[in-house]
Design an enzyme around this catalytic site. Structure first.
Site, PDB file in Angstrom:
ATOM      1  CB  THR A 123     -13.612  22.105  20.329  1.00  0.00           C
ATOM      2  OG1 THR A 123     -13.469  21.310  21.490  1.00  0.00           O
ATOM      3  CG2 THR A 123     -14.022  23.502  20.792  1.00  0.00           C
ATOM      4  CG  ASP A 124     -15.432  17.441  22.608  1.00  0.00           C
ATOM      5  OD1 ASP A 124     -14.519  18.270  22.802  1.00  0.00           O
ATOM      6  OD2 ASP A 124     -15.311  16.222  22.870  1.00  0.00           O
ATOM      7  CD  GLU A 125     -11.684  21.526  25.083  1.00  0.00           C
ATOM      8  OE1 GLU A 125     -11.543  22.449  25.887  1.00  0.00           O
ATOM      9  OE2 GLU A 125     -10.732  20.905  24.583  1.00  0.00           O
ATOM     10  CE1 TYR A 149      -9.657  26.148  21.292  1.00  0.00           C
ATOM     11  CE2 TYR A 149     -10.528  24.447  22.748  1.00  0.00           C
ATOM     12  CZ  TYR A 149     -10.170  24.877  21.479  1.00  0.00           C
ATOM     13  OH  TYR A 149     -10.328  24.029  20.406  1.00  0.00           O
ATOM     14  CE  LYS A 153     -12.804  26.437  17.671  1.00  0.00           C
ATOM     15  NZ  LYS A 153     -12.094  26.672  16.391  1.00  0.00           N
TER      16      LYS A 153
END
Ligand SMILES: NC(=O)c1ccc[n+]([C@@H]2O[C@H](COP(=O)([O-])OP(=O)(O)OC[C@H]3O[C@@H](n4cnc5c(N)ncnc54)[C@H](O)[C@@H]3O)[C@@H](O)[C@H]2O)c1
Length: 343
Positions: A123-125, A149, A153
């Site tokens: 993810t870009d998060e 989260y 990741k």
């Protein structure tokens, strides 16, 4: 290719399974069917000769090893994960187990079985958030995850890269922006907005609704992941997005306008239902993605315009109440992640 897809009964995984079968690959879908996994998401491919399914937890190394031995995959596309930021605020432990320890199990088995490509779907998060004038995230952006989260990741991305660098495993990492489309579990912003609106209930918008996300139609993400499996260069990272930045409030208003046209309310506009609620703790302000590397190196481009994708998504939720109503009845859309005592 014989592709082992993990998390293929989830939102994005099921789109990957459909796309892989359509492209002529054979797929073994392994998924332990958490609250977010649903075999109904694979109904389109269930009878296809190239498709098989095994209910396996990626944290169970023994069961996973048996799948590798019997199926002998050539490639792995790894999507299985706990995926909801709000849930990670209330209960981070399962995020650590599945997203980090589960990923390491897969990396170890992929190494032992000498698979030819391991696509680690992220993810870009992991990059944190952007100020209003910062350039978009790109594959060289430094990691700065904020939620449990995102941190889980980020850890799994580092593991995947370490298995490439240390053991030569042909790993490709992808970091994608927010996805939308059919089969998205109704705890995420777009299905929650749609379903609350249809029920005539308040549509909750966190904070002032000015957080910005870059939305990508799920089938475009699936085609990017297939490109990564087929042509991605081991050791490389590809950022994936559609460069369609939207504030959450604008997005909710757009959905309301589409619903006004497709299924008008008896009185008033759907946007009248929008209500601002306490913000998510640590809520990232803005995400934006620079996809130029995957576009120039792998020839991938998003095919679905935002207005068209949103309209198709609304149509799907209008036509598939029998898919989402049981999930809503079981409490899917209830607010989570207010960090007890602070919300
Ligand atoms: N949704 C997004 O906008 C987005 C954006 C970028 C990246 N991603 C990543 O894409 C992947 C898929 O996201 P999604 O939105 O489809 O998630 P999802 O929650 O809809 O699906 C996750 C799937 O993984 C399965 N799963 C969870 N734990 C498992 C375990 N221990 N063993 C086997 N299966 C397990 C679930 O049953 C479910 O089918 C995730 O890795 C996520 O981090 C998501």
């Amino acid at each position: 290719m014989k592709i082992l897809v993990t998390g293929g009964a989830g939102f994005i995984g099921s789109a990957v399974v459909r796309a892989a079968i359509k492209a002529g690959h054979s797929v073994m879908n392994i998924d332990c069917l958490t609250y977010a996994g649903n075999k109904a998401n694979n109904a389109d491919v269930a009878g296809h000769k190239g498709y098989s399914f095994a209910q396996v937890d990626i944290c169970d190394a023994g069961a996973l090893a048996r799948v590798f031995e019997t199926y002998a995959p050539e490639a792995v596309i790894h999507l299985a994960a706990e995926s909801h930021v709000d849930r990670s605020i209330d209960g981070p432990d399962v995020f650590i187990q599945t997203n980090i320890a589960g990923t390491v199990n897969l990396l170890q088995l992929s190494k032992a079985h000498e698979i030819s490509k391991f696509v680690h779907v992220s993810t870009d998060e992991v990059y944190g958030d952007l100020g209003p004038h910062d350039p978009p995230f790109h594959p060289g952006t430094a990691y700065d995850p904020h939620s449990p989260y995102a941190a889980s990741k980020a850890a799994s991305d580092h593991m995947a890269r370490a298995w490439h660098r240390t053991y030569g495993l042909p790993v490709v990492v992808t970091n994608c922006s927010n996805n939308y489309g059919p089969y998205q579990y109704p705890e995420k912003l777009i299905p929650v907005t749609l379903i609350k609106a249809l029920a005539g209930e308040p549509i909750p918008i966190y904070g002032a609704g000015d957080n910005i996300r870059d939305w990508l139609y799920v089938d475009d993400h699936a085609s990017a992941l297939l490109a990564a499996a087929e042509r991605g260069v081991p050791g490389q990272t590809y950022c994936i997005g559609a460069s369609r930045e939207q504030t959450n409030l604008n997005l909710a208003r757009k959905i309301c306008r589409i619903l006004d046209a497709k299924r008008p309310r008896a009185s008033g506009a759907y946007a009248d239902l929008i209500r601002f609620v306490t913000d998510r703790p640590g809520h990232d302000r803005r995400y934006a993605i620079d996809s130029s590397k995957i576009e120039t190196e792998l020839g991938w481009r998003p095919q679905t315009g935002f207005e068209n994708g949103l309209s198709k998504t609304v149509d799907w939720y209008l036509a598939n109440q029998d898919w989402w109503q049981p999930l809503i009845d079981a409490g899917a859309a209830a607010r989570q992640g207010q960090a007890a005592g602070k919300g």
